[in-house]
Design a protein around this motif. Structure first.
Motif, PDB file in Angstrom:
ATOM      1  N   GLY A  97       0.803  -1.184   0.110  1.00  0.00           N
ATOM      2  CA  GLY A  97      -0.009  -0.066  -0.011  1.00  0.00           C
ATOM      3  C   GLY A  97       0.986   1.322  -0.039  1.00  0.00           C
ATOM      4  O   GLY A  97       0.702   2.354   0.734  1.00  0.00           O
ATOM      5  N   ASP A 104      -2.634  -6.266  -4.289  1.00  0.00           N
ATOM      6  CA  ASP A 104      -3.927  -6.031  -3.308  1.00  0.00           C
ATOM      7  C   ASP A 104      -3.471  -6.584  -2.003  1.00  0.00           C
ATOM      8  O   ASP A 104      -3.355  -7.850  -1.929  1.00  0.00           O
ATOM      9  CB  ASP A 104      -5.296  -6.606  -4.094  1.00  0.00           C
ATOM     10  N   ALA A 105      -3.667  -5.818  -0.790  1.00  0.00           N
ATOM     11  CA  ALA A 105      -3.296  -6.228   0.383  1.00  0.00           C
ATOM     12  C   ALA A 105      -4.317  -7.409   0.840  1.00  0.00           C
ATOM     13  O   ALA A 105      -3.738  -8.188   1.498  1.00  0.00           O
ATOM     14  CB  ALA A 105      -3.158  -5.211   1.517  1.00  0.00           C
ATOM     15  N   TYR A 157       2.515  -2.070   6.556  1.00  0.00           N
ATOM     16  CA  TYR A 157       1.617  -1.363   5.765  1.00  0.00           C
ATOM     17  C   TYR A 157       1.506  -0.019   6.457  1.00  0.00           C
ATOM     18  O   TYR A 157       0.913  -0.067   7.698  1.00  0.00           O
ATOM     19  CB  TYR A 157       0.274  -2.107   5.738  1.00  0.00           C
ATOM     20  N   ASN A 158       1.978   0.877   5.768  1.00  0.00           N
ATOM     21  CA  ASN A 158       1.811   2.147   6.658  1.00  0.00           C
ATOM     22  C   ASN A 158       0.490   3.073   6.333  1.00  0.00           C
ATOM     23  O   ASN A 158       0.129   3.231   5.060  1.00  0.00           O
ATOM     24  CB  ASN A 158       2.812   3.324   6.413  1.00  0.00           C
ATOM     25  N   TYR A 200      10.424  10.596   3.471  1.00  0.00           N
ATOM     26  CA  TYR A 200       9.066  10.019   3.414  1.00  0.00           C
ATOM     27  C   TYR A 200       7.906  11.055   3.589  1.00  0.00           C
ATOM     28  O   TYR A 200       8.105  11.702   4.261  1.00  0.00           O
ATOM     29  CB  TYR A 200       8.744   8.947   4.629  1.00  0.00           C
ATOM     30  N   LYS A 206       0.772  10.091   2.378  1.00  0.00           N
ATOM     31  CA  LYS A 206      -0.041  10.544   1.252  1.00  0.00           C
ATOM     32  C   LYS A 206      -1.553  10.024   1.374  1.00  0.00           C
ATOM     33  O   LYS A 206      -1.585   8.812   2.023  1.00  0.00           O
ATOM     34  CB  LYS A 206       0.385   9.981  -0.018  1.00  0.00           C
TER      35      LYS A 206
HETATM   36  C1  LIG Z   1      -3.585   6.778   3.495  1.00  0.00           C
HETATM   37  S1  LIG Z   1      -2.814   6.052   1.970  1.00  0.00           S
HETATM   38  C2  LIG Z   1      -1.249   5.646   2.727  1.00  0.00           C
HETATM   39  C3  LIG Z   1      -0.264   5.441   1.348  1.00  0.00           C
HETATM   40  C4  LIG Z   1       1.171   5.225   2.038  1.00  0.00           C
HETATM   41  N1  LIG Z   1       1.446   3.790   2.875  1.00  0.00           N
HETATM   42  C5  LIG Z   1       1.921   6.107   3.117  1.00  0.00           C
HETATM   43  O1  LIG Z   1       2.046   6.135   4.044  1.00  0.00           O
HETATM   44  O2  LIG Z   1       1.982   7.343   2.252  1.00  0.00           O
HETATM   45  C6  LIG Z   1      -3.499   4.324   2.134  1.00  0.00           C
HETATM   46  C7  LIG Z   1      -2.947   3.673   0.827  1.00  0.00           C
HETATM   47  O3  LIG Z   1      -3.560   2.426   0.816  1.00  0.00           O
HETATM   48  C8  LIG Z   1      -3.861   2.016  -0.571  1.00  0.00           C
HETATM   49  N2  LIG Z   1      -4.582   0.821  -0.816  1.00  0.00           N
HETATM   50  C9  LIG Z   1      -6.140   1.094  -0.488  1.00  0.00           C
HETATM   51  N3  LIG Z   1      -6.756  -0.402  -0.618  1.00  0.00           N
HETATM   52  C10 LIG Z   1      -5.641  -1.241  -0.692  1.00  0.00           C
HETATM   53  C11 LIG Z   1      -5.650  -2.438  -1.110  1.00  0.00           C
HETATM   54  N4  LIG Z   1      -6.841  -3.219  -1.028  1.00  0.00           N
HETATM   55  N5  LIG Z   1      -4.344  -3.063  -1.187  1.00  0.00           N
HETATM   56  C12 LIG Z   1      -3.281  -2.311  -1.318  1.00  0.00           C
HETATM   57  N6  LIG Z   1      -3.326  -1.076  -0.902  1.00  0.00           N
HETATM   58  C13 LIG Z   1      -4.488  -0.338  -0.684  1.00  0.00           C
HETATM   59  C14 LIG Z   1      -4.006   3.016  -0.977  1.00  0.00           C
HETATM   60  O4  LIG Z   1      -3.805   2.995  -2.524  1.00  0.00           O
HETATM   61  C15 LIG Z   1      -3.134   4.199  -0.451  1.00  0.00           C
HETATM   62  O5  LIG Z   1      -1.948   4.354  -1.237  1.00  0.00           O
END
Ligand SMILES: C[S@@+](CC[C@H](N)C(=O)[O-])C[C@H]1O[C@@H](n2cnc3c(N)ncnc32)[C@H](O)[C@@H]1O
Length: 347
Positions: free
Chosen positions: A40, A97-98, A117-118, A198, A201
């Motif tokens: 993610g 996809d997580a 997963y941040n 970092y 977003k």
């Molecule tokens: C709040 S953002 C955080 C992004 C990044 N990890 C950061 O710290 O800047 C949430 C992230 O989760 C991703 N996301 C949403 N659903 C997801 C899924 N099913 N699998 C993987 N990523 C996912 C989104 O694309 C987005 O990039």
């Protein structure tokens, strides 16, 4: 051509006994000796921050659910970040996809020391305090844990950085983790300044590229419940200088060193299985490298030839030559490192 590939094999596979004792580089919870999966990612700046501090990305697999084109469109710094990560040797995956990543073609055989997963967030569906919205986020995190818990190496950890104030605390991520036999090891305050470069977003909607206010937040570190029992005794040992240095860092030194000039981009692409294999077997002394390296070289040949039937075979031989040069430089690197170690030990 298979014979040509074979002629080079003995130059290329890693000597099983080649292990170098060296201190790992640590950035907060992460070490250059860890195999790290980042899930993610937004603009991949977290992955880049780690890779820069390790001076290598060889131990990092960084992923996004978005395709490459979408990532580039969404985040203005993404292309630069991805180019730098690629040069540092990180593996970059898109469309991960997580909720189902365990089955992803590039991940189903892999195990990691850290799965991270941040700030998981499923997107903007209304007020964050609405029960339905909370349930959408909880489902995402729950499925992430289900996958991540099955992708851990022994003593591996799953990390989720998350806000700890309402409504985010009502996701109750500890309870979600427990559904996958994950137990909280510790919860450490998350500080942006620990990860230079970092940029967190929002990751969804028209303002994807904007940061969200972090406020109070923590990195929740989980271990498999069976590991948790042992971890109190093992914890200190884990943080001592490891006896074996995985080969990635050495590789990265070779691949980021500019002399002699090599077009490693094309070589990396054609022999991707070979490099992935080197990365995943790195530091594991009991791997049978001979057969797998032959197969990976053959896959490279097949890729080269099927991509463009009009290609000249000499181009493939040139790529093999480049791989051989990389291999020789790696052997030279290890020779020097082992000499240094003997020297330090007064031998
Ligand atoms: C709040 S953002 C955080 C992004 C990044 N990890 C950061 O710290 O800047 C949430 C992230 O989760 C991703 N996301 C949403 N659903 C997801 C899924 N099913 N699998 C993987 N990523 C996912 C989104 O694309 C987005 O990039």
């Amino acid at each position: 051509m298979a014979e040509i590939a074979g002629m080079y094999e003995h130059h290329i596979f890693m000597n099983k006994s080649t292990q170098v004792i060296e201190e790992a580089i640590w950035t907060k919870h992460y070490s250059s000796n860890h195999q790290i999966l980042l899930v993610g990612e937004g603009d991949f700046s977290f992955a880049l921050s780690l890779a820069v501090s390790f001076r290598s990305g060889f131990n990092i697999v960084a992923s996004s659910i978005d395709s490459y084109d979408v990532v580039i469109r969404k985040y203005k710094r993404a292309k630069t970040n991805l180019d730098r990560l690629y040069k540092l040797g990180a593996r970059l995956l898109y469309g991960v996809d997580a909720r189902t990543m365990k089955l992803h073609v590039d991940l189903h055989m892999r195990k990691f020391d850290r799965v991270v997963y941040n700030f998981p967030h499923a997107g903007f569906f209304g007020k964050e305090s609405d029960h339905g919205v909370i349930m959408i986020h909880r489902n995402l995190v729950c499925s992430f844990f289900k996958n991540a818990s099955r992708m851990l190496r022994p003593n591996g950890e799953v990390h989720v950085s998350h806000k700890t104030k309402f409504p985010f605390n009502s996701w109750n991520i500890e309870e979600l983790a427990s559904q996958s036999c994950l137990t909280l090891l510790e919860c450490v305050e998350f500080k942006l300044e620990d990860y230079p470069g970092y940029n967190n977003k929002r990751g969804d909607g028209l303002r994807s590229d904007e940061p969200f206010p972090l406020g109070k937040c923590c990195t929740f570190k989980f271990v498999l419940s069976s590991t948790a029992k042992k971890s109190t005794t093992l914890h200190h040992r884990n943080h001592q200088v490891p006896l074996e240095i995985p080969l990635q860092r050495a590789n990265a030194n070779l691949f980021t060193n500019h002399a002699p000039v090599i077009d490693s981009g094309e070589c990396f692409r054609i022999f991707v299985e070979y490099f992935n294999h080197a990365r995943s077997t790195y530091g594991q002394p009991d791997c049978n490298l001979f057969g797998s390296v032959s197969n990976h070289l053959r896959s490279g040949f097949q890729r080269y030839i099927t991509e463009d039937h009009g290609r000249q075979l000499i181009g493939y031989v040139n790529l093999l030559e480049e791989l051989r040069r990389l291999s020789e430089r790696r052997i030279e690197f290890f020779r020097n490192r082992l000499r240094e170690i003997d020297h330090r030990r007064g031998l």
